[in-house]
Design a protein around this motif. Structure first.
Motif, short mmCIF file in Angstrom:
data_model
loop_
_atom_site.label_atom_id
_atom_site.label_comp_id
_atom_site.label_asym_id
_atom_site.label_seq_id
_atom_site.Cartn_x
_atom_site.Cartn_y
_atom_site.Cartn_z
N VAL A 47 -88.77 7.53 12.05
CA VAL A 47 -88.77 8.60 11.04
C VAL A 47 -89.70 9.73 11.47
N SER A 48 -90.89 9.38 11.94
CA SER A 48 -91.83 10.41 12.38
C SER A 48 -91.26 11.21 13.54
N ALA A 49 -90.66 10.52 14.51
CA ALA A 49 -90.10 11.20 15.67
C ALA A 49 -88.92 12.10 15.28
N SER A 50 -88.05 11.59 14.41
CA SER A 50 -86.84 12.33 14.06
C SER A 50 -87.09 13.42 13.03
N PHE A 51 -87.87 13.08 11.99
CA PHE A 51 -88.08 14.00 10.87
C PHE A 51 -89.06 15.12 11.23
N LEU A 52 -90.10 14.75 12.00
CA LEU A 52 -91.14 15.74 12.32
C LEU A 52 -91.19 16.11 13.80
N GLY A 53 -90.60 15.27 14.66
CA GLY A 53 -90.79 15.47 16.09
C GLY A 53 -92.23 15.20 16.48
N GLN A 54 -92.87 14.26 15.77
CA GLN A 54 -94.28 13.95 15.96
C GLN A 54 -94.47 12.45 16.16
N PRO A 55 -95.61 12.03 16.73
CA PRO A 55 -95.85 10.60 16.95
C PRO A 55 -96.11 9.86 15.65
N ASP A 56 -96.03 8.53 15.75
CA ASP A 56 -96.20 7.66 14.59
C ASP A 56 -97.68 7.51 14.28
N ALA A 57 -98.22 8.47 13.53
CA ALA A 57 -99.64 8.46 13.16
C ALA A 57 -99.81 8.77 11.68
N GLU A 58 -98.79 8.38 10.89
CA GLU A 58 -98.79 8.62 9.43
C GLU A 58 -98.98 10.11 9.12
N LEU A 59 -98.29 10.94 9.92
CA LEU A 59 -98.38 12.39 9.71
C LEU A 59 -97.45 12.84 8.59
N TYR A 60 -96.37 12.10 8.38
CA TYR A 60 -95.50 12.44 7.25
C TYR A 60 -96.09 11.86 5.96
N THR A 61 -95.68 12.40 4.85
CA THR A 61 -96.18 11.95 3.55
C THR A 61 -95.30 10.84 2.99
N MET A 62 -95.79 10.20 1.93
CA MET A 62 -94.98 9.20 1.26
C MET A 62 -93.66 9.78 0.79
N SER A 63 -93.69 10.99 0.22
CA SER A 63 -92.46 11.58 -0.32
C SER A 63 -91.48 11.94 0.79
N GLU A 64 -91.99 12.33 1.96
CA GLU A 64 -91.09 12.63 3.08
C GLU A 64 -90.42 11.36 3.59
N ASN A 65 -91.18 10.28 3.70
CA ASN A 65 -90.59 9.00 4.07
C ASN A 65 -89.57 8.56 3.03
N LEU A 66 -89.90 8.74 1.78
CA LEU A 66 -89.01 8.34 0.69
C LEU A 66 -87.69 9.11 0.74
N THR A 67 -87.74 10.37 1.12
CA THR A 67 -86.51 11.16 1.25
C THR A 67 -85.56 10.54 2.26
N VAL A 68 -86.10 10.15 3.41
CA VAL A 68 -85.28 9.50 4.43
C VAL A 68 -84.73 8.18 3.92
N VAL A 69 -85.57 7.39 3.29
CA VAL A 69 -85.16 6.07 2.80
C VAL A 69 -84.07 6.20 1.74
N ARG A 70 -84.21 7.15 0.84
CA ARG A 70 -83.16 7.35 -0.17
C ARG A 70 -81.82 7.71 0.49
N ASN A 71 -81.87 8.56 1.51
CA ASN A 71 -80.63 8.91 2.21
C ASN A 71 -80.01 7.69 2.87
N VAL A 72 -80.85 6.83 3.42
CA VAL A 72 -80.36 5.62 4.08
C VAL A 72 -79.74 4.67 3.07
N THR A 73 -80.42 4.40 1.97
CA THR A 73 -79.87 3.47 0.98
C THR A 73 -78.56 4.01 0.38
N GLY A 74 -78.43 5.33 0.33
CA GLY A 74 -77.20 5.92 -0.17
C GLY A 74 -76.06 5.88 0.82
N ALA A 75 -76.38 5.66 2.10
CA ALA A 75 -75.37 5.75 3.14
C ALA A 75 -74.80 4.40 3.55
#
Length: 288
Positions: A47-75
């Motif tokens: 998620v960090s690599a795809s959504f932000l183009g950044q390393p996995d260092a908890e740079l994204y927020t909870m809500s940003e992760n949640l956005t991806v997860v909601r899209n996945v559960t819907g798909a």
């Protein structure tokens, strides 16, 4: 056949191993389901690599992760396991995190015991973990916040000492965790994993990375794991294909003889669901 709810929980805890792969967006999740995996895990690394183009260092927020997860559960229709990093704060923050991801429709969450913001243990050494008492309290808070008892709470410990990992695993299970996930650096043999499984008294969740991916047979994995995930194969497969084809395209300015084949356009639009959308348009978008 999709397994959800109590059926999913019972299968995992009976150690009838659920095999999954790591998704980084809804499209990768759809391919994981189409390939025949039992479940899909949303990988924080991916998620960090795809959504932000950044390393996995908890740079994204909870809500940003949640956005991806909601899209996945819907798909997809198969169970979704969400990587929720450190739970995005203390035990009180964890309670909100659990409720948000539960509402998003996940079948399980994985929470690690690192200090926030976390660091990726497969990329760096010397990650810092929170005190055991704090880790226990966060698991207790997660269990208290969970409304659906069928949603699994997987406690990941990032300590690399086997004895310490077993101590934490036992404490997290006593606090209510359904499964324990050690990191790949913690052990270097199936015997170590079997000792961890016996010490904790619950099936392990394994992310198959490094020697776990390279050296263990499926039968060995199944001997200890209720859930086993090829966390980074989808992301790394796509990364390799993009790099090779785009490098060739930038140099040649031609799509002839690309290093890797590309998906046929018509089969892709079928896969992504255009025929179903067209059928709905015919049904509901009546012309005047």
């Amino acid at each position: 056949m999709s397994i959800r709810g109590v059926e999913f929980r019972n299968r995992v805890l009976a150690q009838k191993t659920v095999w999954s792969a790591g998704a980084y967006d809804a499209l990768s999740a759809k391919y994981i389901e189409a390939a025949g995996f039992d479940a899909v895990m949303t990988s924080g690394f991916g998620v960090s690599a795809s959504f932000l183009g950044q390393p996995d260092a908890e740079l994204y927020t909870m809500s940003e992760n949640l956005t991806v997860v909601r899209n996945v559960t819907g798909a997809v229709t198969i169970p979704v396991i969400a990587d929720i990093d450190t739970g995005y704060g203390n035990a009180i923050n964890v309670m909100r995190t659990i409720r948000e991801f539960e509402a998003a429709g996940v079948s399980a969450v994985i929470m690690e015991d690192q200090v926030a913001p976390k660091r990726c243990p497969i990329c760096v050494g010397g990650v810092e973990v929170i005190p055991l008492e704090e880790g226990v309290a966060k698991i207790q808070a997660a269990v208290a916040a969970r409304r659906d008892p069928n949603m699994l709470i997987i406690a990941r410990t990032d300590v690399v000492d086997g004895a310490a990992a077993m101590e934490r695993g036992r404490a997290y299970v006593a606090a209510g965790a359904d499964m324990i996930q050690p990191i790949s650096k913690c052990f270097n043999s199936i015997d170590g994993l079997r000792a961890m499984r016996e010490a904790c008294g619950v099936p392990l969740s394994l992310q198959l990375l490094g020697w776990l991916e390279r050296d263990l047979s499926p039968a060995e994995v199944a001997s200890v794991a209720g859930m086993a995930t090829y966390a980074l194969v989808p992301l790394m497969t796509v990364a390799a294909a993009l790099k090779e084809n785009l490098t060739a395209l930038a140099q040649r300015h031609s799509t002839k003889d690309l290093p890797r084949p590309v998906t046929d356009h018509n089969s892709f639009i079928d896969f992504i669901g255009f025929p179903q959308i067209e059928e709905l348009q015919k049904r509901y978008l009546k012309s005047a």
